[in-house]
Design an enzyme around this catalytic site. Sequence first.
Site, PDB file in Angstrom:
ATOM      1  N   HIS A  13      55.210  53.012  35.613  1.00 44.90           N
ATOM      2  CA  HIS A  13      54.839  53.465  36.952  1.00 44.90           C
ATOM      3  C   HIS A  13      54.748  51.864  37.524  1.00 44.90           C
ATOM      4  O   HIS A  13      54.411  51.169  36.940  1.00 44.90           O
ATOM      5  CB  HIS A  13      53.410  54.180  36.921  1.00 44.90           C
ATOM      6  CG  HIS A  13      53.050  54.645  38.407  1.00 44.90           C
ATOM      7  ND1 HIS A  13      52.323  53.832  39.160  1.00 44.90           N
ATOM      8  CD2 HIS A  13      53.030  55.893  38.926  1.00 44.90           C
ATOM      9  CE1 HIS A  13      52.235  54.328  40.196  1.00 44.90           C
ATOM     10  NE2 HIS A  13      52.258  55.520  40.083  1.00 44.90           N
ATOM     11  N   GLN A  18      48.289  59.914  33.100  1.00 46.80           N
ATOM     12  CA  GLN A  18      48.850  61.317  32.575  1.00 46.80           C
ATOM     13  C   GLN A  18      48.641  61.817  31.498  1.00 46.80           C
ATOM     14  O   GLN A  18      49.130  62.924  31.162  1.00 46.80           O
ATOM     15  CB  GLN A  18      50.533  61.211  33.036  1.00 46.80           C
ATOM     16  CG  GLN A  18      50.945  60.744  34.438  1.00 46.80           C
ATOM     17  CD  GLN A  18      50.535  61.692  35.537  1.00 46.80           C
ATOM     18  OE1 GLN A  18      50.164  62.805  35.167  1.00 46.80           O
ATOM     19  NE2 GLN A  18      50.484  61.133  36.686  1.00 46.80           N
TER      20      GLN A  18
HETATM   21  N1  PMP Z   1      50.244  55.436  36.226  1.00 42.76           N
HETATM   22  C1  PMP Z   1      50.719  56.613  35.991  1.00 42.76           C
HETATM   23  C2  PMP Z   1      51.589  57.019  35.149  1.00 42.76           C
HETATM   24  C3  PMP Z   1      50.889  57.639  37.119  1.00 42.76           C
HETATM   25  O1  PMP Z   1      51.063  58.728  37.268  1.00 42.76           O
HETATM   26  C4  PMP Z   1      49.905  57.079  38.253  1.00 42.76           C
HETATM   27  C5  PMP Z   1      49.625  57.986  39.349  1.00 42.76           C
HETATM   28  N2  PMP Z   1      50.701  58.564  40.223  1.00 42.76           N
HETATM   29  C6  PMP Z   1      49.207  55.758  38.209  1.00 42.76           C
HETATM   30  C7  PMP Z   1      49.588  55.096  37.037  1.00 42.76           C
HETATM   31  C8  PMP Z   1      48.496  54.946  39.301  1.00 42.76           C
HETATM   32  O2  PMP Z   1      47.421  55.878  39.371  1.00 42.76           O
HETATM   33  P1  PMP Z   1      46.427  55.626  40.783  1.00 42.76           P
HETATM   34  O3  PMP Z   1      47.252  55.698  41.942  1.00 42.76           O
HETATM   35  O4  PMP Z   1      45.319  56.767  40.682  1.00 42.76           O
HETATM   36  O5  PMP Z   1      45.741  54.379  40.592  1.00 42.76           O
END
Ligand code: PMP
Length: 426
Positions: free
Chosen positions: A133, A213
């Site tokens: 991500h 996740q």
């Molecule tokens: N890592 C992963 C694998 C995610 O799915 C997400 C959210 N989609 C994030 C990081 C970021 O999470 P947040 O927006 O709550 O900081």
Amino acid sequence: MHGVDATVARDALDVRALREDFPILRRVVDGKPLIYLDNAATSQKPRAVIDALVRYYEEYNANIHRGVHTLGQQATDAYEQVREKVARFIHAPDPAGVVFTRNTTEAINIVASAWGRRYIREGDEILVSEMEHHSNLVPWQLLARDVGARIRAIPVTAEGTLDLSSVETLLSPRTRLVAVVHVSNVLGTINPVRRLADLAHRQGALILVDGAQSVPHLPVDVQEVGCDFIAFSSHKMLGPTGVGVLYASPSLLEQMDVYQGGGSMIRQVTLDHSTWAPVPTRFEAGTPSIADAIALGAAIDYLGGLGMANVRAHEIDLTRYALGALGSIPEVRLYGPADPLARGGVISFNFADVHPHDVGTVLDSEGIAIRAGHHCCQPLMRRLGAAATVRASFYVYNTHKEVDALVRALARVKELFGVGVRCALP
Ligand code: PMP
């Protein structure tokens, strides 16, 4: 895997009963009952979590760690109890290693800034993967840019798994950190984080696991995983937005620089010098999201009541069912591992050459909430050769019937767009 018997039947959770706990599931969208399949983006909240927020504001709203008055003490106790709950939930040996952050993104930025700027130098390497991500990629890019380090990436195979054969060559004595996602938010792939931790440690590197996740969906034991840092968000695990967690051993937190300066994170301040509070409060400058952290405690209680092994079993069952149903539609191209045991409850796909946003719009008109886009994983999209995907992601309240509704709605997409079968389905 993860202490779950793969043969556990579909009734691991009493879904019909637990759906009653989620007020939003009574909503109607476009005249149709809401079918919420966007849980990887954020989960819905049970009444117990909403009540915990309301109770805090109605009964003991006060700032923490300072007030000598009753409300301040009650708020402080409630907030600190959640730190202990979080530690128990991830089997962390010491609640003093639990840092409350805003979300996963901030947790990773704290490590990049407070650990990375102290220990990563010019010519050092940070090993990520192609399925990260952006929040587990961009902070490392910023760090690498500023200190002259280099990012290397574990490739993703055609099956949507990490190419482990490349890891040993990618790891070098220059590697300081391996930063990998536990469960991919696009492919659902469950990565072998224990193995990666062992490989990293053998090279003298640390490992950060993006648990955004995984922690909400699998039983996660940080001691079993063997990671140095893990980051996750409350809002994806039935809790409120505004709070997340960074966990590391208190001794590792002690070795880090501070992150933000301000109130609460200090021990003593003079006009030109300050000393720091003990960890973890050293990393919680200013007033935190008190209500949200307290309500995260209610979410953890709720998940604990269901049992994380049951949550996982329920998602394996739904994923198996959905992969079977979607896989039998000729226009659907699925991404990620075929084996439901090798993945979390996240399914990305494309429907012939219909743009994912168009698919999403048609599904929305049927009351079905999914996500369409690059899911903050542009390098992975490039690897998959897709500009975007449609993503359905499950949680405790989803049902087979909802998967059936998704399949029916895709037939509607076909009708509306008059698509033919794409021949080049790999
Ligand atoms: N890592 C992963 C694998 C995610 O799915 C997400 C959210 N989609 C994030 C990081 C970021 O999470 P947040 O927006 O709550 O900081």
